[in-house]
Design a protein around this motif. Sequence first.
Motif, PDB file in Angstrom:
ATOM      1  N   GLN B  30     -41.347   4.770  -2.630  1.00 29.43           N
ATOM      2  CA  GLN B  30     -42.124   3.847  -1.782  1.00 29.43           C
ATOM      3  C   GLN B  30     -41.562   2.430  -1.871  1.00 29.43           C
ATOM      4  OE1 GLN B  30     -46.317   3.925  -2.401  1.00 29.43           O
ATOM      5  NE2 GLN B  30     -46.516   6.090  -1.891  1.00 29.43           N
ATOM      6  N   CYS B  31     -41.129   2.047  -3.074  1.00 28.82           N
ATOM      7  CA  CYS B  31     -40.610   0.690  -3.270  1.00 28.82           C
ATOM      8  C   CYS B  31     -39.377   0.437  -2.406  1.00 28.82           C
ATOM      9  CB  CYS B  31     -40.255   0.457  -4.732  1.00 28.82           C
ATOM     10  SG  CYS B  31     -41.681   0.059  -5.745  1.00 28.82           S
ATOM     11  N   LYS B  32     -38.665   1.519  -2.070  1.00 25.42           N
ATOM     12  CA  LYS B  32     -37.424   1.338  -1.316  1.00 25.42           C
ATOM     13  C   LYS B  32     -37.660   0.626   0.011  1.00 25.42           C
ATOM     14  CE  LYS B  32     -34.784   4.873  -3.693  1.00 25.42           C
ATOM     15  NZ  LYS B  32     -34.095   6.173  -3.714  1.00 25.42           N
ATOM     16  N   SER B  33     -38.865   0.758   0.561  1.00 29.03           N
ATOM     17  CA  SER B  33     -39.152   0.077   1.831  1.00 29.03           C
ATOM     18  C   SER B  33     -39.939  -1.215   1.624  1.00 29.03           C
ATOM     19  CB  SER B  33     -39.918   1.018   2.767  1.00 29.03           C
ATOM     20  OG  SER B  33     -41.145   1.371   2.157  1.00 29.03           O
ATOM     21  N   VAL B  34     -40.149  -1.609   0.382  1.00 31.83           N
ATOM     22  CA  VAL B  34     -40.930  -2.828   0.101  1.00 31.83           C
ATOM     23  C   VAL B  34     -39.983  -4.017  -0.037  1.00 31.83           C
ATOM     24  CG1 VAL B  34     -42.407  -3.978  -1.593  1.00 31.83           C
ATOM     25  CG2 VAL B  34     -42.799  -1.570  -1.030  1.00 31.83           C
ATOM     26  N   GLU B  35     -40.178  -4.984   0.850  1.00 30.32           N
ATOM     27  CA  GLU B  35     -39.395  -6.220   0.739  1.00 30.32           C
ATOM     28  C   GLU B  35     -39.880  -6.981  -0.498  1.00 30.32           C
ATOM     29  OE1 GLU B  35     -38.143  -9.439   3.927  1.00 30.32           O
ATOM     30  OE2 GLU B  35     -39.270  -7.764   4.800  1.00 30.32           O
ATOM     31  N   GLY B  36     -38.961  -7.609  -1.166  1.00 34.18           N
ATOM     32  CA  GLY B  36     -39.357  -8.373  -2.345  1.00 34.18           C
ATOM     33  C   GLY B  36     -39.185  -7.587  -3.619  1.00 34.18           C
ATOM     34  N   CYS B  37     -38.935  -6.272  -3.499  1.00 34.39           N
ATOM     35  CA  CYS B  37     -38.670  -5.436  -4.678  1.00 34.39           C
ATOM     36  C   CYS B  37     -37.171  -5.173  -4.756  1.00 34.39           C
ATOM     37  CB  CYS B  37     -39.425  -4.118  -4.587  1.00 34.39           C
ATOM     38  SG  CYS B  37     -39.048  -3.007  -5.971  1.00 34.39           S
ATOM     39  N   ASP B  38     -36.523  -5.721  -5.780  1.00 31.88           N
ATOM     40  CA  ASP B  38     -35.066  -5.541  -5.932  1.00 31.88           C
ATOM     41  C   ASP B  38     -34.738  -4.306  -6.767  1.00 31.88           C
ATOM     42  OD1 ASP B  38     -34.647  -7.830  -4.476  1.00 31.88           O
ATOM     43  OD2 ASP B  38     -34.420  -9.125  -6.230  1.00 31.88           O
ATOM     44  N   LEU B  39     -35.509  -4.094  -7.822  1.00 32.71           N
ATOM     45  CA  LEU B  39     -35.250  -2.957  -8.718  1.00 32.71           C
ATOM     46  C   LEU B  39     -36.572  -2.303  -9.080  1.00 32.71           C
ATOM     47  CD1 LEU B  39     -32.831  -4.463 -11.429  1.00 32.71           C
ATOM     48  CD2 LEU B  39     -32.163  -3.003  -9.504  1.00 32.71           C
ATOM     49  N   TYR B  40     -36.560  -0.991  -9.110  1.00 31.27           N
ATOM     50  CA  TYR B  40     -37.704  -0.218  -9.618  1.00 31.27           C
ATOM     51  C   TYR B  40     -37.113   1.096 -10.106  1.00 31.27           C
ATOM     52  CZ  TYR B  40     -42.601   1.214 -10.014  1.00 31.27           C
ATOM     53  OH  TYR B  40     -43.846   1.594 -10.486  1.00 31.27           O
ATOM     54  N   ILE B  41     -36.632   1.072 -11.343  1.00 31.46           N
ATOM     55  CA  ILE B  41     -35.877   2.199 -11.895  1.00 31.46           C
ATOM     56  C   ILE B  41     -36.703   2.885 -12.978  1.00 31.46           C
ATOM     57  CG2 ILE B  41     -33.758   2.888 -13.095  1.00 31.46           C
ATOM     58  CD1 ILE B  41     -32.384   0.433 -11.902  1.00 31.46           C
ATOM     59  N   ILE B  42     -36.785   4.200 -12.879  1.00 35.23           N
ATOM     60  CA  ILE B  42     -37.556   4.988 -13.848  1.00 35.23           C
ATOM     61  C   ILE B  42     -36.595   5.516 -14.922  1.00 35.23           C
ATOM     62  CG2 ILE B  42     -39.213   6.862 -14.107  1.00 35.23           C
ATOM     63  CD1 ILE B  42     -39.872   4.619 -11.957  1.00 35.23           C
TER      64      ILE B  42
END
Lengths: 100, 100
Positions: B30-42
């Motif tokens: 979901q974060c992939k389409s969120v502007e303002g989110c550069d990294l969200y790595i699990i």
Amino acid sequence: MRKFAMYGKFKAHPGKGEALAEILLEAAEQCKSVEGCDLYIINVSEDDPDTIWVTELWNDLEAHDASLRNEDAIAMIQRAKPLIAGVEPIKLKPLGGKGF
Amino acid sequence: MRKFAMYGKFKAHPGKGEALAEILLEAAEQCKSVEGCDLYIINVSEDDPDTIWVTELWNDLEAHDASLRNEDAIAMIQRAKPLIAGVEPIKLKPLGGKGF
């Protein structure tokens, strides 16, 4: 080949966090030309200006280990050492996500 | 505007790390389409399959906070809650580096 990630926690001697961060930012500049290094981001703790965290993401563990054998890296570690009170690495298997 | 970073440490109930990581990987999608989110790595801890770390980098704190008010995110948190024994966020001021 499996990606490798690490959070490197550096506790600086009191008042030395900023100087340590500057050396680590130089190391990050060097990483920009290193193949196999995806992320090398320098952060300072919101709670403690003398705690610096480095967010690392590598193509594999070997790329990370090779970077530590680099002459420039060894010289930089020598410069940073007097500023560092302790180091605590958190080693991770990255699974995926945005920026992976 | 200042970037904001966080390491989110999620301790799953025994044996629930993989299931928790899967929900967090959905959140990362979901974060992939969120502007303002550069990294969200699990990531999963090398030492403990029930400790999951999320590496987050945001354009600013507001972008991060807004993401938690998103309906899909709230639904996902509800699904993840029964799997989670504890959460410990490490909040960071990112300074620079490769991938910043």
